[in-house]
Design a protein around this motif. Structure first.
Motif, PDB file in Angstrom:
ATOM      1  N   LEU A 104      -5.189 -16.349 -26.879  1.00 40.96           N
ATOM      2  CA  LEU A 104      -4.635 -15.563 -27.980  1.00 40.96           C
ATOM      3  C   LEU A 104      -3.354 -16.247 -28.435  1.00 40.96           C
ATOM      4  O   LEU A 104      -2.587 -16.749 -27.608  1.00 40.96           O
ATOM      5  CB  LEU A 104      -4.327 -14.136 -27.510  1.00 40.96           C
ATOM      6  N   VAL A 105      -3.125 -16.253 -29.735  1.00 42.27           N
ATOM      7  CA  VAL A 105      -1.911 -16.830 -30.305  1.00 42.27           C
ATOM      8  C   VAL A 105      -1.178 -15.732 -31.055  1.00 42.27           C
ATOM      9  O   VAL A 105      -1.794 -14.933 -31.772  1.00 42.27           O
ATOM     10  CB  VAL A 105      -2.255 -18.007 -31.255  1.00 42.27           C
ATOM     11  N   SER A 106       0.119 -15.691 -30.877  1.00 44.09           N
ATOM     12  CA  SER A 106       0.952 -14.713 -31.582  1.00 44.09           C
ATOM     13  C   SER A 106       0.622 -14.726 -33.071  1.00 44.09           C
ATOM     14  O   SER A 106       0.478 -15.784 -33.671  1.00 44.09           O
ATOM     15  CB  SER A 106       2.426 -15.069 -31.359  1.00 44.09           C
TER      16      SER A 106
ATOM     17  N   PHE B 247       2.762 -14.276 -22.853  1.00 44.82           N
ATOM     18  CA  PHE B 247       4.184 -14.508 -23.060  1.00 44.82           C
ATOM     19  C   PHE B 247       4.500 -14.387 -24.539  1.00 44.82           C
ATOM     20  O   PHE B 247       3.619 -14.430 -25.401  1.00 44.82           O
ATOM     21  CB  PHE B 247       4.586 -15.901 -22.546  1.00 44.82           C
ATOM     22  N   TYR B 248       5.792 -14.177 -24.821  1.00 48.38           N
ATOM     23  CA  TYR B 248       6.242 -14.212 -26.206  1.00 48.38           C
ATOM     24  C   TYR B 248       7.376 -15.224 -26.302  1.00 48.38           C
ATOM     25  O   TYR B 248       7.976 -15.614 -25.307  1.00 48.38           O
ATOM     26  CB  TYR B 248       6.673 -12.826 -26.698  1.00 48.38           C
ATOM     27  N   ILE B 249       7.637 -15.654 -27.508  1.00 50.73           N
ATOM     28  CA  ILE B 249       8.694 -16.629 -27.765  1.00 50.73           C
ATOM     29  C   ILE B 249       9.754 -15.934 -28.612  1.00 50.73           C
ATOM     30  O   ILE B 249       9.446 -15.395 -29.679  1.00 50.73           O
ATOM     31  CB  ILE B 249       8.142 -17.880 -28.482  1.00 50.73           C
ATOM     32  N   ASP B 250      10.982 -15.923 -28.110  1.00 52.80           N
ATOM     33  CA  ASP B 250      12.050 -15.213 -28.825  1.00 52.80           C
ATOM     34  C   ASP B 250      12.574 -16.045 -30.003  1.00 52.80           C
ATOM     35  O   ASP B 250      12.110 -17.168 -30.247  1.00 52.80           O
ATOM     36  CB  ASP B 250      13.162 -14.776 -27.864  1.00 52.80           C
TER      37      ASP B 250
ATOM     38  N   SER C  50      -0.756  -9.438 -32.810  1.00 49.78           N
ATOM     39  CA  SER C  50      -0.106  -9.514 -31.510  1.00 49.78           C
ATOM     40  C   SER C  50       1.210 -10.278 -31.592  1.00 49.78           C
ATOM     41  O   SER C  50       1.355 -11.207 -32.379  1.00 49.78           O
ATOM     42  CB  SER C  50      -1.029 -10.212 -30.509  1.00 49.78           C
ATOM     43  N   LYS C  51       2.144  -9.877 -30.743  1.00 51.31           N
ATOM     44  CA  LYS C  51       3.396 -10.607 -30.586  1.00 51.31           C
ATOM     45  C   LYS C  51       3.288 -11.621 -29.457  1.00 51.31           C
ATOM     46  O   LYS C  51       4.193 -12.405 -29.228  1.00 51.31           O
ATOM     47  CB  LYS C  51       4.520  -9.624 -30.271  1.00 51.31           C
ATOM     48  N   TYR C  52       2.182 -11.577 -28.737  1.00 50.72           N
ATOM     49  CA  TYR C  52       2.023 -12.370 -27.521  1.00 50.72           C
ATOM     50  C   TYR C  52       1.063 -13.537 -27.695  1.00 50.72           C
ATOM     51  O   TYR C  52       0.189 -13.529 -28.549  1.00 50.72           O
ATOM     52  CB  TYR C  52       1.515 -11.493 -26.372  1.00 50.72           C
TER      53      TYR C  52
END
Length: 191
Positions: free
Chosen positions: A41-43, A61-64, A93-95
């Protein structure tokens, strides 16, 4: 144990389904494999599937805003992974979800899962228990990051899942624990 049998084993731990129901459940899931370092999955995408990991290891994971990765989940054999919020709301998704090992999964789209809930009430019971446990684990993790020391969080991870340190790069474990890789190295040296 075959992929299908692993899934059924874990469903039957918390909810009994009939042999006929088992056949219906298995037919609803699609087996997939993903290579190490590939994205599941890609944000910015909608999470179209919920995944049961029959063998392998993945992280979400997420990237800030500063470009720093923050590991939200690390899941290995016989666990579920996906972005539940995106999966059920159909929002982006944010993730990101990335395979940390070559992994084998069973996936199911949300519409088919909802249909199974109607057809097999005991499956809905299984997922209710699963989601309750996941919610409690999330609250415990949040509480732990607020109140426990880094050493306590490390020790708890070591107690709950010692093999994670052989299968997951330390940089991802440090991120999951909310500490720097250097802090994790110091903790490990003093053990």
């Amino acid at each position: 144990m075959q992929q299908d049998n692993k899934l059924l084993y874990y469903i039957n731990k918390w909810s009994n389904v009939t042999k006929e129901d088992e056949a219906t459940i298995i037919s609803a899931f699609e087996p997939v494999s993903i290579q190490k370092k590939k994205d599941l999955l890609v944000s910015g995408q909608v999470c179209d599937y919920l995944y049961f990991i029959t063998k392998g290891c993945l992280r979400s994971f997420y990237i800030d805003a500063k470009g720093i990765e923050h590991v939200y989940q690390i899941r290995m054999d016989n666990n579920w992974i996906g972005d539940i919020d995106s999966y059920f709301t159909r929002q982006k998704s944010k993730y990101n979800i990335e395979a940390l090992e070559n992994s084998y999964l069973l996936r199911i789209p949300v519409d088919r899962l909802e249909q199974l809930f109607i057809e097999i009430p005991n499956l809905e019971r299984y997922f209710r228990i699963l989601f309750q446990k996941a919610y409690i684990n999330a609250l415990n993790r949040l509480s732990s990051t607020m109140w426990d020391t880094a050493i306590d969080r490390y020790n708890e991870m070591l107690k709950e899942n010692p093999e994670i340190f052989q299968r997951v790069p330390l940089v991802h474990i440090a991120s999951y624990l909310g500490i720097t890789p250097e802090s994790l190295s110091r903790i490990r040296r003093h053990k």
